[in-house]
Design a protein around this motif. Structure first.
Motif, PDB file in Angstrom:
ATOM      1  N   PHE A  38       0.832  -1.212   0.000  1.00  0.00           N
ATOM      2  CA  PHE A  38       0.000   0.000   0.000  1.00  0.00           C
ATOM      3  C   PHE A  38       0.866   1.261   0.000  1.00  0.00           C
ATOM      4  O   PHE A  38       0.612   2.201  -0.760  1.00  0.00           O
ATOM      5  CB  PHE A  38      -0.914  -0.005   1.224  1.00  0.00           C
ATOM      6  CG  PHE A  38      -1.680   1.272   1.425  1.00  0.00           C
ATOM      7  CD1 PHE A  38      -2.864   1.515   0.733  1.00  0.00           C
ATOM      8  CD2 PHE A  38      -1.213   2.252   2.291  1.00  0.00           C
ATOM      9  CE1 PHE A  38      -3.564   2.698   0.907  1.00  0.00           C
ATOM     10  CE2 PHE A  38      -1.906   3.428   2.474  1.00  0.00           C
ATOM     11  CZ  PHE A  38      -3.087   3.655   1.778  1.00  0.00           C
ATOM     12  N   ALA A  39       1.881   1.282   0.852  1.00  0.00           N
ATOM     13  CA  ALA A  39       2.765   2.448   0.934  1.00  0.00           C
ATOM     14  C   ALA A  39       3.504   2.670  -0.382  1.00  0.00           C
ATOM     15  O   ALA A  39       3.674   3.810  -0.839  1.00  0.00           O
ATOM     16  CB  ALA A  39       3.756   2.267   2.081  1.00  0.00           C
ATOM     17  N   LEU A  40       3.923   1.570  -1.006  1.00  0.00           N
ATOM     18  CA  LEU A  40       4.624   1.680  -2.282  1.00  0.00           C
ATOM     19  C   LEU A  40       3.714   2.232  -3.373  1.00  0.00           C
ATOM     20  O   LEU A  40       4.099   3.119  -4.148  1.00  0.00           O
ATOM     21  CB  LEU A  40       5.160   0.293  -2.680  1.00  0.00           C
ATOM     22  CG  LEU A  40       6.000   0.223  -3.962  1.00  0.00           C
ATOM     23  CD1 LEU A  40       7.261   1.068  -3.810  1.00  0.00           C
ATOM     24  CD2 LEU A  40       6.356  -1.223  -4.274  1.00  0.00           C
ATOM     25  N   LEU A  41       2.484   1.720  -3.436  1.00  0.00           N
ATOM     26  CA  LEU A  41       1.526   2.206  -4.434  1.00  0.00           C
ATOM     27  C   LEU A  41       1.146   3.665  -4.183  1.00  0.00           C
ATOM     28  O   LEU A  41       0.956   4.440  -5.131  1.00  0.00           O
ATOM     29  CB  LEU A  41       0.270   1.330  -4.424  1.00  0.00           C
ATOM     30  CG  LEU A  41       0.396  -0.055  -5.046  1.00  0.00           C
ATOM     31  CD1 LEU A  41      -0.868  -0.855  -4.819  1.00  0.00           C
ATOM     32  CD2 LEU A  41       0.697   0.054  -6.535  1.00  0.00           C
ATOM     33  N   ALA A  42       1.018   4.028  -2.910  1.00  0.00           N
ATOM     34  CA  ALA A  42       0.662   5.412  -2.576  1.00  0.00           C
ATOM     35  C   ALA A  42       1.731   6.376  -3.051  1.00  0.00           C
ATOM     36  O   ALA A  42       1.426   7.484  -3.521  1.00  0.00           O
ATOM     37  CB  ALA A  42       0.454   5.547  -1.070  1.00  0.00           C
ATOM     38  N   SER A  43       2.981   5.984  -2.930  1.00  0.00           N
ATOM     39  CA  SER A  43       4.081   6.858  -3.352  1.00  0.00           C
ATOM     40  C   SER A  43       4.188   6.945  -4.867  1.00  0.00           C
ATOM     41  O   SER A  43       4.597   7.966  -5.422  1.00  0.00           O
ATOM     42  CB  SER A  43       5.404   6.362  -2.767  1.00  0.00           C
ATOM     43  OG  SER A  43       5.720   5.078  -3.280  1.00  0.00           O
ATOM     44  N   TYR A  49      -5.615   5.635  -5.569  1.00  0.00           N
ATOM     45  CA  TYR A  49      -5.374   4.343  -6.219  1.00  0.00           C
ATOM     46  C   TYR A  49      -4.972   3.292  -5.191  1.00  0.00           C
ATOM     47  O   TYR A  49      -5.434   2.146  -5.243  1.00  0.00           O
ATOM     48  CB  TYR A  49      -4.275   4.481  -7.278  1.00  0.00           C
ATOM     49  CG  TYR A  49      -3.963   3.179  -7.982  1.00  0.00           C
ATOM     50  CD1 TYR A  49      -4.731   2.762  -9.069  1.00  0.00           C
ATOM     51  CD2 TYR A  49      -2.920   2.357  -7.546  1.00  0.00           C
ATOM     52  CE1 TYR A  49      -4.462   1.554  -9.708  1.00  0.00           C
ATOM     53  CE2 TYR A  49      -2.645   1.151  -8.166  1.00  0.00           C
ATOM     54  CZ  TYR A  49      -3.422   0.754  -9.251  1.00  0.00           C
ATOM     55  OH  TYR A  49      -3.153  -0.434  -9.869  1.00  0.00           O
ATOM     56  N   ALA A  50      -4.105   3.685  -4.245  1.00  0.00           N
ATOM     57  CA  ALA A  50      -3.642   2.746  -3.221  1.00  0.00           C
ATOM     58  C   ALA A  50      -4.804   2.266  -2.348  1.00  0.00           C
ATOM     59  O   ALA A  50      -4.891   1.084  -2.000  1.00  0.00           O
ATOM     60  CB  ALA A  50      -2.565   3.404  -2.367  1.00  0.00           C
ATOM     61  N   ARG A  51      -5.712   3.174  -1.985  1.00  0.00           N
ATOM     62  CA  ARG A  51      -6.867   2.790  -1.170  1.00  0.00           C
ATOM     63  C   ARG A  51      -7.795   1.836  -1.933  1.00  0.00           C
ATOM     64  O   ARG A  51      -8.315   0.873  -1.366  1.00  0.00           O
ATOM     65  CB  ARG A  51      -7.639   4.030  -0.723  1.00  0.00           C
ATOM     66  CG  ARG A  51      -6.922   4.834   0.359  1.00  0.00           C
ATOM     67  CD  ARG A  51      -7.715   6.068   0.770  1.00  0.00           C
ATOM     68  NE  ARG A  51      -7.089   6.718   1.898  1.00  0.00           N
ATOM     69  CZ  ARG A  51      -7.285   6.389   3.175  1.00  0.00           C
ATOM     70  NH1 ARG A  51      -8.113   5.405   3.465  1.00  0.00           N
ATOM     71  NH2 ARG A  51      -6.676   7.010   4.143  1.00  0.00           N
TER      72      ARG A  51
END
Length: 216
Positions: A38-43, A49-51
């Motif tokens: 999740f943290a990787l996608l958020a960055s 998108y991450a949520r």
């Protein structure tokens, strides 16, 4: 100093749902892997998108967690479900006689408050059944330790299926549409069992996460 993506947390409700079903020995692995991704996608792709990704993973993961919960302790889960079913059979016949017994005892009062009498004689009985299912859900969740949600969902599904099939069958035979309205109460009763499971599971998780005080 933390970067902005590190401050972003996954959806709380999704995390809560996962914690309800995941076994203690797998919690750190599953939740940790999801949080890392999740943290990787958020960055890379942004918070929205991450949520969305986290919710999709949650929906895909929950059925697997339910299956694992049952397969690792089928006997205990089955005992809890059967025990709840039998308890409901034992308690159910006592509800209406108890309520009408109270109404008869205080008949003088209800003669002057007919609307109150009608409430207890109709909706009051439905509420009593709902509370009964809630208490049975607590019993099942207490017995099915660590698998509270699997057991309560199984019993809730059994009652929901019985209510739907029974109501539809009688409706097709009698044409009484009021039975379909009554179905909402029956489904609420089944849902009460699941609610109890979530309450017990959440309480147990909170108790485990509480720091043990130092007693010197």
């Amino acid at each position: 100093m933390n970067s902005q993506p590190n401050l972003i947390q996954p959806p709380r409700i999704a995390v809560w749902l996962l914690k309800l079903f995941v076994l203690a020995e797998e919690a750190e692995s599953i939740l940790g892997d999801l949080l890392e991704e999740f943290a990787l996608l958020a960055s890379k792709s942004g918070e929205a998108y991450a949520r969305s990704w986290y919710w999709r993973q949650t929906i895909r993961t929950l059925p697997r967690l339910v299956g694992i919960g049952f397969r690792t302790a089928p006997a205990m889960t089955s005992v809890a479900v059967v025990g709840g079913f039998l308890l409901r059979k034992l308690v159910a016949p006592l509800i209406e006689p108890a309520i009408f017994g109270v109404l008869e005892r205080y008949q003088v009062f209800f003669e002057h408050h007919f609307s109150t009498y009608m409430f207890f004689a109709s909706t009051g009985i439905d509420i009593a059944h709902f509370v009964t299912f809630l208490l049975i859900g607590f019993f099942v969740a207490f017995v099915a330790k660590k698998r509270e949600m699997v057991a309560t969902m199984a019993l809730g599904f059994i009652y929901a299926a019985m209510a739907v099939f029974g109501s539809v069958y009688v409706w097709t035979k009698t044409g009484d549409g009021a039975l379909l309205w009554r179905l909402t109460w029956y489904l609420a009763d089944a849902f009460a069992i699941v609610i109890a499971g979530a309450i017990v599971r959440t309480h147990r998780l909170a108790s485990k996460s509480r720091p043990i005080p130092n007693v010197l």
